[in-house]
Motif scaffolding. Structure first.
Motif, PDB file in Angstrom:
ATOM      1  N   ASP A  68       0.877  -1.170   0.000  1.00 59.32           N
ATOM      2  CA  ASP A  68       0.000   0.000   0.000  1.00 59.32           C
ATOM      3  C   ASP A  68       0.914   1.220   0.000  1.00 59.32           C
ATOM      4  O   ASP A  68       0.932   2.021   0.935  1.00 59.32           O
ATOM      5  CB  ASP A  68      -0.929  -0.006   1.220  1.00 59.32           C
ATOM      6  N   SER A  69       1.673   1.327  -1.063  1.00 58.84           N
ATOM      7  CA  SER A  69       2.762   2.302  -1.129  1.00 58.84           C
ATOM      8  C   SER A  69       2.318   3.720  -0.814  1.00 58.84           C
ATOM      9  O   SER A  69       3.042   4.481  -0.173  1.00 58.84           O
ATOM     10  CB  SER A  69       3.406   2.255  -2.518  1.00 58.84           C
ATOM     11  N   TRP A  70       1.124   4.080  -1.280  1.00 51.93           N
ATOM     12  CA  TRP A  70       0.645   5.448  -1.103  1.00 51.93           C
ATOM     13  C   TRP A  70      -0.434   5.560  -0.034  1.00 51.93           C
ATOM     14  O   TRP A  70      -1.083   6.585   0.091  1.00 51.93           O
ATOM     15  CB  TRP A  70       0.149   6.013  -2.435  1.00 51.93           C
ATOM     16  N   GLY A  71      -0.595   4.506   0.759  1.00 54.70           N
ATOM     17  CA  GLY A  71      -1.521   4.583   1.886  1.00 54.70           C
ATOM     18  C   GLY A  71      -1.082   5.617   2.905  1.00 54.70           C
ATOM     19  O   GLY A  71      -1.907   6.233   3.592  1.00 54.70           O
ATOM     20  N   GLY A  72       0.236   5.837   3.001  1.00 55.87           N
ATOM     21  CA  GLY A  72       0.761   6.819   3.932  1.00 55.87           C
ATOM     22  C   GLY A  72       0.463   8.249   3.536  1.00 55.87           C
ATOM     23  O   GLY A  72       0.721   9.182   4.314  1.00 55.87           O
ATOM     24  N   GLN A  73      -0.084   8.447   2.336  1.00 59.40           N
ATOM     25  CA  GLN A  73      -0.489   9.789   1.903  1.00 59.40           C
ATOM     26  C   GLN A  73      -1.849  10.176   2.478  1.00 59.40           C
ATOM     27  O   GLN A  73      -2.283  11.316   2.331  1.00 59.40           O
ATOM     28  CB  GLN A  73      -0.535   9.849   0.371  1.00 59.40           C
ATOM     29  N   LEU A  74      -2.516   9.218   3.100  1.00 58.78           N
ATOM     30  CA  LEU A  74      -3.817   9.482   3.714  1.00 58.78           C
ATOM     31  C   LEU A  74      -3.659   9.757   5.205  1.00 58.78           C
ATOM     32  O   LEU A  74      -2.880   9.077   5.876  1.00 58.78           O
ATOM     33  CB  LEU A  74      -4.747   8.276   3.538  1.00 58.78           C
ATOM     34  N   PRO A  75      -4.412  10.714   5.744  1.00 57.54           N
ATOM     35  CA  PRO A  75      -4.468  10.830   7.198  1.00 57.54           C
ATOM     36  C   PRO A  75      -5.023   9.526   7.773  1.00 57.54           C
ATOM     37  O   PRO A  75      -5.807   8.843   7.106  1.00 57.54           O
ATOM     38  CB  PRO A  75      -5.448  11.996   7.425  1.00 57.54           C
ATOM     39  N   PRO A  76      -4.639   9.154   8.971  1.00 61.54           N
ATOM     40  CA  PRO A  76      -5.077   7.864   9.519  1.00 61.54           C
ATOM     41  C   PRO A  76      -6.574   7.627   9.454  1.00 61.54           C
ATOM     42  O   PRO A  76      -7.013   6.514   9.121  1.00 61.54           O
ATOM     43  CB  PRO A  76      -4.565   7.918  10.962  1.00 61.54           C
ATOM     44  N   HIS A  77      -7.390   8.634   9.752  1.00 63.60           N
ATOM     45  CA  HIS A  77      -8.831   8.397   9.726  1.00 63.60           C
ATOM     46  C   HIS A  77      -9.335   8.137   8.313  1.00 63.60           C
ATOM     47  O   HIS A  77     -10.297   7.394   8.108  1.00 63.60           O
ATOM     48  CB  HIS A  77      -9.588   9.579  10.356  1.00 63.60           C
ATOM     49  N   MET A  78      -8.660   8.720   7.302  1.00 59.74           N
ATOM     50  CA  MET A  78      -9.054   8.461   5.914  1.00 59.74           C
ATOM     51  C   MET A  78      -8.537   7.109   5.446  1.00 59.74           C
ATOM     52  O   MET A  78      -9.172   6.434   4.628  1.00 59.74           O
ATOM     53  CB  MET A  78      -8.570   9.585   4.998  1.00 59.74           C
ATOM     54  N   TRP A  79      -7.374   6.699   5.954  1.00 59.41           N
ATOM     55  CA  TRP A  79      -6.884   5.354   5.628  1.00 59.41           C
ATOM     56  C   TRP A  79      -7.866   4.314   6.158  1.00 59.41           C
ATOM     57  O   TRP A  79      -8.124   3.306   5.499  1.00 59.41           O
ATOM     58  CB  TRP A  79      -5.496   5.134   6.239  1.00 59.41           C
ATOM     59  N   ASP A  80      -8.436   4.582   7.339  1.00 57.50           N
ATOM     60  CA  ASP A  80      -9.444   3.675   7.899  1.00 57.50           C
ATOM     61  C   ASP A  80     -10.643   3.520   6.972  1.00 57.50           C
ATOM     62  O   ASP A  80     -11.252   2.444   6.910  1.00 57.50           O
ATOM     63  CB  ASP A  80      -9.937   4.208   9.252  1.00 57.50           C
ATOM     64  N   CYS A  81     -10.979   4.583   6.251  1.00 58.01           N
ATOM     65  CA  CYS A  81     -12.174   4.564   5.382  1.00 58.01           C
ATOM     66  C   CYS A  81     -11.882   4.074   3.978  1.00 58.01           C
ATOM     67  O   CYS A  81     -12.703   3.360   3.393  1.00 58.01           O
ATOM     68  CB  CYS A  81     -12.783   5.972   5.300  1.00 58.01           C
ATOM     69  N   TRP A  82     -10.726   4.454   3.440  1.00 54.25           N
ATOM     70  CA  TRP A  82     -10.502   4.285   2.012  1.00 54.25           C
ATOM     71  C   TRP A  82      -9.450   3.247   1.638  1.00 54.25           C
ATOM     72  O   TRP A  82      -9.295   2.920   0.472  1.00 54.25           O
ATOM     73  CB  TRP A  82     -10.151   5.630   1.382  1.00 54.25           C
ATOM     74  N   SER A  83      -8.726   2.726   2.601  1.00 57.19           N
ATOM     75  CA  SER A  83      -7.749   1.691   2.288  1.00 57.19           C
ATOM     76  C   SER A  83      -7.959   0.437   3.130  1.00 57.19           C
ATOM     77  O   SER A  83      -8.052  -0.665   2.597  1.00 57.19           O
ATOM     78  CB  SER A  83      -6.321   2.210   2.497  1.00 57.19           C
ATOM     79  N   LYS A  84      -8.026   0.587   4.421  1.00 52.97           N
ATOM     80  CA  LYS A  84      -8.088  -0.558   5.318  1.00 52.97           C
ATOM     81  C   LYS A  84      -9.218  -1.540   5.015  1.00 52.97           C
ATOM     82  O   LYS A  84      -8.988  -2.763   4.981  1.00 52.97           O
ATOM     83  CB  LYS A  84      -8.182  -0.096   6.772  1.00 52.97           C
ATOM     84  N   PRO A  85     -10.483  -1.085   4.773  1.00 54.52           N
ATOM     85  CA  PRO A  85     -11.551  -2.073   4.552  1.00 54.52           C
ATOM     86  C   PRO A  85     -11.281  -2.991   3.369  1.00 54.52           C
ATOM     87  O   PRO A  85     -11.677  -4.160   3.385  1.00 54.52           O
ATOM     88  CB  PRO A  85     -12.790  -1.195   4.294  1.00 54.52           C
ATOM     89  N   TYR A  86     -10.588  -2.479   2.359  1.00 60.20           N
ATOM     90  CA  TYR A  86     -10.342  -3.261   1.151  1.00 60.20           C
ATOM     91  C   TYR A  86      -9.157  -4.209   1.346  1.00 60.20           C
ATOM     92  O   TYR A  86      -9.139  -5.316   0.791  1.00 60.20           O
ATOM     93  CB  TYR A  86     -10.160  -2.317  -0.036  1.00 60.20           C
ATOM     94  N   ILE A  87      -8.174  -3.788   2.158  1.00 60.23           N
ATOM     95  CA  ILE A  87      -7.111  -4.714   2.545  1.00 60.23           C
ATOM     96  C   ILE A  87      -7.692  -5.809   3.429  1.00 60.23           C
ATOM     97  O   ILE A  87      -7.366  -6.993   3.276  1.00 60.23           O
ATOM     98  CB  ILE A  87      -5.974  -3.965   3.271  1.00 60.23           C
ATOM     99  N   ASP A  88      -8.574  -5.419   4.350  1.00 61.41           N
ATOM    100  CA  ASP A  88      -9.237  -6.406   5.208  1.00 61.41           C
ATOM    101  C   ASP A  88      -9.936  -7.478   4.371  1.00 61.41           C
ATOM    102  O   ASP A  88      -9.863  -8.683   4.676  1.00 61.41           O
ATOM    103  CB  ASP A  88     -10.284  -5.727   6.100  1.00 61.41           C
ATOM    104  N   GLU A  89     -10.622  -7.035   3.328  1.00 61.78           N
ATOM    105  CA  GLU A  89     -11.351  -7.978   2.472  1.00 61.78           C
ATOM    106  C   GLU A  89     -10.395  -8.958   1.797  1.00 61.78           C
ATOM    107  O   GLU A  89     -10.648 -10.169   1.758  1.00 61.78           O
ATOM    108  CB  GLU A  89     -12.161  -7.228   1.421  1.00 61.78           C
ATOM    109  N   ILE A  90      -9.293  -8.441   1.286  1.00 64.46           N
ATOM    110  CA  ILE A  90      -8.303  -9.291   0.625  1.00 64.46           C
ATOM    111  C   ILE A  90      -7.725 -10.297   1.611  1.00 64.46           C
ATOM    112  O   ILE A  90      -7.628 -11.499   1.316  1.00 64.46           O
ATOM    113  CB  ILE A  90      -7.184  -8.423   0.017  1.00 64.46           C
TER     114      ILE A  90
END
Length: 419
Positions: A265-287
């Protein structure tokens, strides 16, 4: 990153035995259809492979590579080591090959070139992990997203997706279009055997989406961040499609011989933590959930560049190993994550330009801070262009010099004295 044609374990993922065969010279690979006589990576179609010539699975976990054992937090005698971008432009042999094959997509989408490049660092340094030479964007055309790689601009998405209309171009992933990846992983597995772990990798949905929405690389991520607010339904649909395709792609790689998979998730660090929770984490969780059901014995590593503010959140995805970038203190990272999860990293890549004694000291500091259980030694980012090959060789020599058994014996004797 690979195609199924061999007997599967009960988990649905293959395990392969080492035959000790040379991928270039063995007529077996011609017979199987991996290479044709005198060909340049010509592959047989899936239906043409002869299932009677497929190798039986190895069931014994005692034969697992050191890296796999460390990822599972099993007892190891030393930290396994590999490097992100360990095959690439810092190696003279790679630069010579690239002069002959200047197109990156040719190098990363042609079976014999993929295998040759992937094995270059293996032959030079014998790392504990051999990662397939590929790119996180490689699977995009297989589900409807075309891209080019230009010399100056880098990756360019021909038709960025920013609307419902754009979503119509997407379709289920067609793994036959990725057969060159599957063939390469199988050959690597046969060539390296259990001497080292064969590593596959994917991009996380958010990171892949940044390219698809922005139209290529970006320094600001303004278009995709704007979509989070102005077209969230479109972005969620895109991310959901990507998570399904990427999960299927991971299973494909494992069934073709990958021991372990790293999720970038190379560019996940470009998101503030609360936005990473919304826009990256759920999809990694699914995978992760899908892979844990279908390939429960396959360790998953999650790496985010700039992940210092996300470590605890990363742990809750359920992956087996968290990769730390070099800006996180290893001792602090281990304290925050605990000892019930693996950890990878995290030598500063620039340290390989320093005098070798300084590099030795830094490796020892990182290993000591990580502890003797569940640590995979790596850099905190990819190998930098211009890195001296002598320093890379030294990195692996130092890694192989550790002996955790002696450390534990010393600690045990100290405990007796105290008692």
């Amino acid at each position: 990153m690979a195609m199924v044609f061999s007997p599967l374990t009960s988990s649905g993922c293959s395990s392969y035995c080492n035959l000790g065969l040379s991928w270039k010279s063995s007529s077996l690979f011609v017979e199987l259809g991996f290479l044709s006589n005198g060909s340049k990576g010509v592959s047989a179609k899936p239906a043409e492979l002869n299932a009677s010539k497929v190798f039986r699975a190895c069931a014994s976990s005692s034969s697992d590579p050191l890296l796999v054992k460390a990822a599972r937090r099993e007892r190891v005698s030393r930290p396994p080591a590999w490097m992100m971008r360990q095959a690439g432009r810092y190696m003279a042999v790679y630069r010579k090959l690239a002069e002959k094959h200047p197109s990156f997509r040719e190098r990363s989408e042609t079976t014999d070139l993929i295998v040759e490049i992937s094995l270059q660092p293996w032959e030079a340094f014998h790392p504990d992990g051999v990662i397939i030479f590929s790119d996180i964007l490689t699977p995009l055309p297989a589900f409807g997203v075309q891209f080019d790689i230009e010399d100056v601009r880098g990756p360019v998405i021909q038709s960025p997706i920013r609307s419902e209309e754009g979503l119509k171009s997407l379709h289920s992933i067609d793994l036959e279009k990725l057969q060159f990846v599957g063939d390469s992983l199988r050959i690597l597995r046969k060539e390296v055997g259990e001497q080292a772990a064969i590593l596959g990798f994917v991009g996380a949905p958010w990171t892949i989406a940044t390219y698809i929405v922005e139209g290529g690389t970006t320094c600001t991520y303004t278009k995709i961040k704007d979509m989070c607010h102005t077209a969230p339904h479109v972005l969620r649909a895109l991310l959901s499609h990507l998570s399904k395709a990427i999960a299927e792609y991971i299973v494909y790689q494992v069934e073709s011989g990958a021991h372990c998979i790293q999720i970038f998730d190379s560019w996940g660090g470009q998101l503030p933590p609360h936005m990473w929770d919304c826009w990256s984490k759920p999809y990694i969780d699914e995978i992760v959930g899908i892979i844990k059901r279908k390939c429960p014995q396959t360790p998953l590593v999650l790496y985010i560049n700039g992940n210092g503010g996300l470590l605890e959140r990363m742990k809750t995805t359920g992956v087996d190993v968290i990769g730390l970038d070099w800006t996180v203190d290893m001792a602090d990272g281990r304290k925050r994550l605990g000892t019930d999860i693996g950890i990878q990293g995290n030598v500063d890549p620039a340290t390989l330009f320093c005098p070798l004694p300084a590099l030795t000291d830094e490796i020892k500091r990182v290993v000591k801070s990580a502890g003797t259980s569940g640590h995979i030694l790596n850099l905190g980012h990819g190998v930098l262009v211009g890195t001296p090959e002598e320093a890379v060789a030294h990195f692996f020599d130092v890694a192989k010099s550790f002996d955790f058994d002696k450390v534990e014996d010393h600690v045990s004797e100290a405990d007796k004295v105290v008692a």
